[in-house]
Each structure stands twice: as structure tokens, then as C-alpha cells.
Scaffold this motif. Structure first.
Motif, PDB file in Angstrom:
ATOM      1  N   TYR A 114       0.842  -1.189   0.000  1.00  9.70           N
ATOM      2  CA  TYR A 114       0.000   0.000   0.000  1.00  9.70           C
ATOM      3  C   TYR A 114       0.880   1.243   0.000  1.00  9.70           C
ATOM      4  N   VAL A 115       0.419   2.263  -0.722  1.00  7.36           N
ATOM      5  CA  VAL A 115       0.971   3.614  -0.614  1.00  7.36           C
ATOM      6  C   VAL A 115      -0.146   4.472  -0.035  1.00  7.36           C
ATOM      7  N   MET A 116       0.107   5.060   1.132  1.00  3.89           N
ATOM      8  CA  MET A 116      -0.919   5.847   1.814  1.00  3.89           C
ATOM      9  C   MET A 116      -0.476   7.313   1.826  1.00  3.89           C
ATOM     10  N   CYS A 117      -1.295   8.180   1.242  1.00  9.05           N
ATOM     11  CA  CYS A 117      -0.952   9.598   1.126  1.00  9.05           C
ATOM     12  C   CYS A 117      -1.717  10.405   2.177  1.00  9.05           C
ATOM     13  N   THR A 118      -0.986  11.101   3.043  1.00 11.12           N
ATOM     14  CA  THR A 118      -1.644  11.935   4.048  1.00 11.12           C
ATOM     15  C   THR A 118      -2.435  13.062   3.392  1.00 11.12           C
ATOM     16  N   HIS A 119      -1.954  13.535   2.243  1.00 11.89           N
ATOM     17  CA  HIS A 119      -2.646  14.545   1.450  1.00 11.89           C
ATOM     18  C   HIS A 119      -1.965  14.572   0.091  1.00 11.89           C
ATOM     19  N   LEU A 120      -2.449  15.418  -0.801  1.00 12.04           N
ATOM     20  CA  LEU A 120      -2.003  15.323  -2.190  1.00 12.04           C
ATOM     21  C   LEU A 120      -1.168  16.520  -2.636  1.00 12.04           C
ATOM     22  N   HIS A 121      -0.378  17.077  -1.721  1.00 13.55           N
ATOM     23  CA  HIS A 121       0.562  18.127  -2.092  1.00 13.55           C
ATOM     24  C   HIS A 121       1.765  17.536  -2.824  1.00 13.55           C
ATOM     25  N   VAL A 122       2.430  18.398  -3.553  1.00 19.33           N
ATOM     26  CA  VAL A 122       3.489  18.028  -4.487  1.00 19.33           C
ATOM     27  C   VAL A 122       4.574  17.149  -3.857  1.00 19.33           C
ATOM     28  N   ASP A 123       4.978  17.441  -2.621  1.00 17.97           N
ATOM     29  CA  ASP A 123       6.086  16.728  -2.002  1.00 17.97           C
ATOM     30  C   ASP A 123       5.639  15.500  -1.225  1.00 17.97           C
ATOM     31  N   HIS A 124       4.391  15.093  -1.431  1.00 21.42           N
ATOM     32  CA  HIS A 124       3.875  13.883  -0.768  1.00 21.42           C
ATOM     33  C   HIS A 124       3.355  12.847  -1.777  1.00 21.42           C
ATOM     34  N   VAL A 125       3.409  13.185  -3.050  1.00 23.00           N
ATOM     35  CA  VAL A 125       2.882  12.274  -4.078  1.00 23.00           C
ATOM     36  C   VAL A 125       3.872  11.988  -5.208  1.00 23.00           C
ATOM     37  N   GLY A 126       5.060  12.601  -5.156  1.00 22.60           N
ATOM     38  CA  GLY A 126       5.945  12.600  -6.324  1.00 22.60           C
ATOM     39  C   GLY A 126       6.356  11.237  -6.841  1.00 22.60           C
ATOM     40  N   TRP A 127       6.680  10.323  -5.923  1.00 23.47           N
ATOM     41  CA  TRP A 127       7.098   8.993  -6.372  1.00 23.47           C
ATOM     42  C   TRP A 127       5.913   8.045  -6.533  1.00 23.47           C
ATOM     43  N   ASN A 128       4.693   8.565  -6.465  1.00 21.01           N
ATOM     44  CA  ASN A 128       3.544   7.731  -6.841  1.00 21.01           C
ATOM     45  C   ASN A 128       3.711   7.191  -8.245  1.00 21.01           C
ATOM     46  N   THR A 129       4.338   8.024  -9.095  1.00 26.20           N
ATOM     47  CA  THR A 129       4.513   7.636 -10.495  1.00 26.20           C
ATOM     48  C   THR A 129       5.961   7.870 -10.924  1.00 26.20           C
ATOM     49  N   ARG A 130       6.314   7.190 -12.008  1.00 29.29           N
ATOM     50  CA  ARG A 130       7.623   7.404 -12.638  1.00 29.29           C
ATOM     51  C   ARG A 130       7.422   7.452 -14.144  1.00 29.29           C
ATOM     52  N   LEU A 131       8.361   8.066 -14.820  1.00 26.95           N
ATOM     53  CA  LEU A 131       8.263   8.230 -16.267  1.00 26.95           C
ATOM     54  C   LEU A 131       8.784   6.977 -16.964  1.00 26.95           C
ATOM     55  N   GLU A 132       7.945   6.402 -17.808  1.00 24.15           N
ATOM     56  CA  GLU A 132       8.330   5.205 -18.562  1.00 24.15           C
ATOM     57  C   GLU A 132       7.856   5.358 -20.003  1.00 24.15           C
ATOM     58  N   ASN A 133       8.803   5.440 -20.902  1.00 24.07           N
ATOM     59  CA  ASN A 133       8.484   5.615 -22.330  1.00 24.07           C
ATOM     60  C   ASN A 133       7.538   6.789 -22.555  1.00 24.07           C
ATOM     61  N   GLY A 134       7.826   7.890 -21.848  1.00 30.11           N
ATOM     62  CA  GLY A 134       7.046   9.104 -22.034  1.00 30.11           C
ATOM     63  C   GLY A 134       5.705   9.125 -21.329  1.00 30.11           C
ATOM     64  N   ARG A 135       5.400   8.102 -20.531  1.00 27.98           N
ATOM     65  CA  ARG A 135       4.127   8.026 -19.815  1.00 27.98           C
ATOM     66  C   ARG A 135       4.376   7.917 -18.312  1.00 27.98           C
ATOM     67  N   TRP A 136       3.445   8.478 -17.559  1.00 31.21           N
ATOM     68  CA  TRP A 136       3.505   8.325 -16.109  1.00 31.21           C
ATOM     69  C   TRP A 136       2.823   7.026 -15.708  1.00 31.21           C
ATOM     70  N   VAL A 137       3.575   6.162 -15.027  1.00 33.87           N
ATOM     71  CA  VAL A 137       3.035   4.873 -14.596  1.00 33.87           C
ATOM     72  C   VAL A 137       3.259   4.733 -13.090  1.00 33.87           C
ATOM     73  N   PRO A 138       2.440   3.942 -12.390  1.00 35.03           N
ATOM     74  CA  PRO A 138       2.650   3.749 -10.957  1.00 35.03           C
ATOM     75  C   PRO A 138       4.046   3.198 -10.662  1.00 35.03           C
ATOM     76  N   THR A 139       4.734   3.829  -9.738  1.00 34.85           N
ATOM     77  CA  THR A 139       6.082   3.403  -9.373  1.00 34.85           C
ATOM     78  C   THR A 139       6.062   2.052  -8.663  1.00 34.85           C
ATOM     79  N   PHE A 140       5.044   1.852  -7.842  1.00 33.47           N
ATOM     80  CA  PHE A 140       4.955   0.638  -7.012  1.00 33.47           C
ATOM     81  C   PHE A 140       3.881  -0.260  -7.629  1.00 33.47           C
ATOM     82  N   PRO A 141       4.273  -1.190  -8.480  1.00 36.38           N
ATOM     83  CA  PRO A 141       3.310  -1.891  -9.346  1.00 36.38           C
ATOM     84  C   PRO A 141       2.335  -2.793  -8.617  1.00 36.38           C
ATOM     85  N   ASN A 142       2.704  -3.254  -7.431  1.00 36.31           N
ATOM     86  CA  ASN A 142       1.830  -4.178  -6.702  1.00 36.31           C
ATOM     87  C   ASN A 142       1.025  -3.503  -5.601  1.00 36.31           C
ATOM     88  N   ALA A 143       1.138  -2.187  -5.504  1.00 38.32           N
ATOM     89  CA  ALA A 143       0.515  -1.463  -4.396  1.00 38.32           C
ATOM     90  C   ALA A 143      -0.870  -0.940  -4.750  1.00 38.32           C
TER      91      ALA A 143
END
Length: 289
Positions: A114-143
Motif C-alpha cells: 500500500y501507498v498511503m498519502c496523508t494529502h495530495l501536495h506536491v512533495d507527498h505524491v511525487g514517487w507515486n509515479t515514474r516516467l516510462e516511455n514518455g508516460r507516467w506509470v505507478p512506481t509501485f506496481p503491486n501497491a
């Protein structure tokens, strides 16, 4: 510097992305009087929370909580490749600090349940996604990614009026990938993880509590940014959407955990960032672990 804590049947790891100067204290806290800052400058500096020019020092980090059943990451920090022109230290970052920290703690991106976000400000969600082939995809694939409904609805509405880049690149791709859980105040994961509404910084800001049958640890997010706010709970930063509500919530939170064994894990206090709440005069202190 402590990066690992054990409390109850929990193991808690800190994954630090940055620990650095942020904003001048008097700019960050409009209600902070210069004479009050002068009075408390020495202990703030001793705590590593203030530099010689009265600029606040903040940590930007995630916590990973290992329960008997799950591996849970709380707040995913700043992220890489994200356009953040207003914050040069965060803009189009490409370093490997965060991923090295994750590996040093013994985790891979696939280990997170699980990835649990206390809130959705910029410095609390950044690694939710990563850039892959020009697209934003979930960084943690099983979460499964946990977002408070009030918080998610607030940013959905805000983004509908004027685009909010962190919401667009770090939240919506998770939703579109079918990895999100939009939750209410009764949310829990088994008998170990619960949501604790702490509104004010943002409308749906939430803390998370962990422990079987009691709060062995609580993760306070941006309920507090700096140790001076424990001493003066009414001191709200300029970033709080509702400063009065945030101050009320903060004092209630500090009263709740004052004098208990609950480990308070803060998002931004300087290292070691976690401690126990004790009373001091009309305010409190967080005695670091």
C-alpha cells in the motif's frame, strides 16, 4: 542518524529524499513574531531545524511500515522528472537518492503493498509515479494507493478549474491504472492501520495510525512542519488552506498523544524526525527517539 525504529510489532524505516533549507521561518509562519523566534532560536538550531540565517531546515521523506501482514509506504515524496519550476530543488530532478534509500532499507518497488498519502501536495505524491516511455506509470506496481475522498474530491475540483501539475502527473495516472482506493474516515487495513482525519492543512488531510488495538505509531503528515509548532500549536504555515482549523486540529492531535508511548513520525521535522509528545508549558515538545 536513525533511519529505523521498532515499536510494538512494527518496524518503521525512513526513506529520505532531501533534508535541506526551505524557507525563512518568518516567511513560512506569518504569525511568528520576530521576538518569539529570537527567544527560541537556540533550541531550534540545536534541534537542526534552523540555520544561521533563520531559514527552516526540513526533511522530505517517506516512511515504510512493516506490519506482520503488509509493507506500507506513507507519502511518496518529491519524485523525478517532474516539472516543478517554482521549486528549483525539485524541478526535473533525476537523482537516484530515493531509490538508493529504498534499496538500503531492504525494499524494492515491488515489495510495497500500500501507498498511503496523508494529502495530495506536491512533495507527498511525487514517487507515486515514474516516467516510462514518455508516460507516467505507478512506481509501485503491486501497491494499492490510498487517497482520502475529501482530499481527492477537493483536488479534482481544483484541477478542473486550473490544472494542478502534481495531481495530473502523480495522482490521476494511478487512478487511471486502477490502482487507487478512495477512502472515507472508517478506512482500515486489517487490525494494524487506520485513518485519522486531521483537516486544515488541506480539507482532507489525514494522519495514519498503526498498531494492534492501540496507536503504537502515528504518521502526522503536514499537520506540523517544524518543531516550533509543537511549542506553539496555533502557529500555522502560509500553506495551510484553513489556518484556524489547522491550529485547532494540531492542538487536538498533540493533546491526544501527549504523555503516551505513541511514536509520532513527522513528515518534515529534521532527523531523526520521530519522537514522543510531551507537555511543555501551554504547548508541547516532541522528544526525539
Amino acid at each position: 542518524m536513525s533511519l529505523k525504529f521498532s515499536v510494538g510489532d512494527l518496524t518503521i524505516h525512513r526513506i529520505i529524499e532531501q533534508e535541506t533549507t526551505f524557507l525563512p521561518a518568518l516567511d513560512m509562519f506569518p504569525g511568528l513574531a520576530p521576538d518569539a523566534l529570537a527567544e527560541h532560536r537556540t533550541w531550534m538550531k540545536q534541534a537542526g531545524a534552523l540555520d544561521d540565517s533563520d531559514t527552516l531546515i526540513l526533511a522530505f521523506q517517506s516512511y515504510i511500515v512493516k506490519t506482520p501482514h503488509h509493507t506500507i509506504l506513507i507519502d511518496s515524496c518529491i519524485g523525478n522528472d517532474k516539472p516543478r519550476p517554482n521549486r528549483p530543488n525539485w524541478n526535473m530532478k533525476t537523482d537516484d537518492t530515493y531509490m538508493r534509500g529504498l534499496a538500503a532499507a531492504g525494499f524494492s518497488v515491488g515489495d510495497i503493498d500500500y501507498v498511503m498519502c496523508t494529502h495530495l501536495h506536491v512533495d507527498h505524491v511525487g514517487w507515486n509515479t515514474r516516467l516510462e516511455n514518455g508516460r507516467w506509470v505507478p512506481t509501485f506496481p503491486n501497491a494499492r494507493y490510498v487517497f482520502d475522498k475529501t482530499e481527492f474530491d477537493y483536488w479534482t475540483e481544483t484541477n478542473g478549474k486550473t490544472e494542478v501539475p502534481p495531481f495530473r502527473d502523480s495522482v490521476l495516472p494511478v487512478v487511471e491504472a486502477g490502482k487507487s482506493e478512495i477512502v472515507r474516515n472508517d478506512f482500515a487495513i486489517g487490525d494494524h492501520a487506520r485513518i485519522l482525519p486531521t483537516p486544515g492543512h488541506t480539507p482532507g488531510h489525514a494522519a495514519f495510525t498503526f498498531g494492534r488495538g492501540k496507536d503504537d505509531a502515528v504518521f502526522s503528515g503536514d499537520l506540523m512542519h517544524s518543531p516550533i509548532q509543537t511549542l506553539f500549536p496555533e502557529l500555522s504555515p502560509k500553506f495551510d488552506v484553513d489556518q484556524a482549523q489547522a491550529a485547532k486540529t494540531r492542538r487536538s492531535f498533540l493533546e491526544r498523544y501527549c504523555g503516551t508511548d505513541t511514536l509520532c513520525c513527522t513528515a518534515h521535522f529534521p532527523s531523526p524526525s520521530a519522537g514522543r509528545i510531551k507537555r511543555k508549558g501551554n504547548g508541547f515538545v516532541c522528544e526525539m527517539a
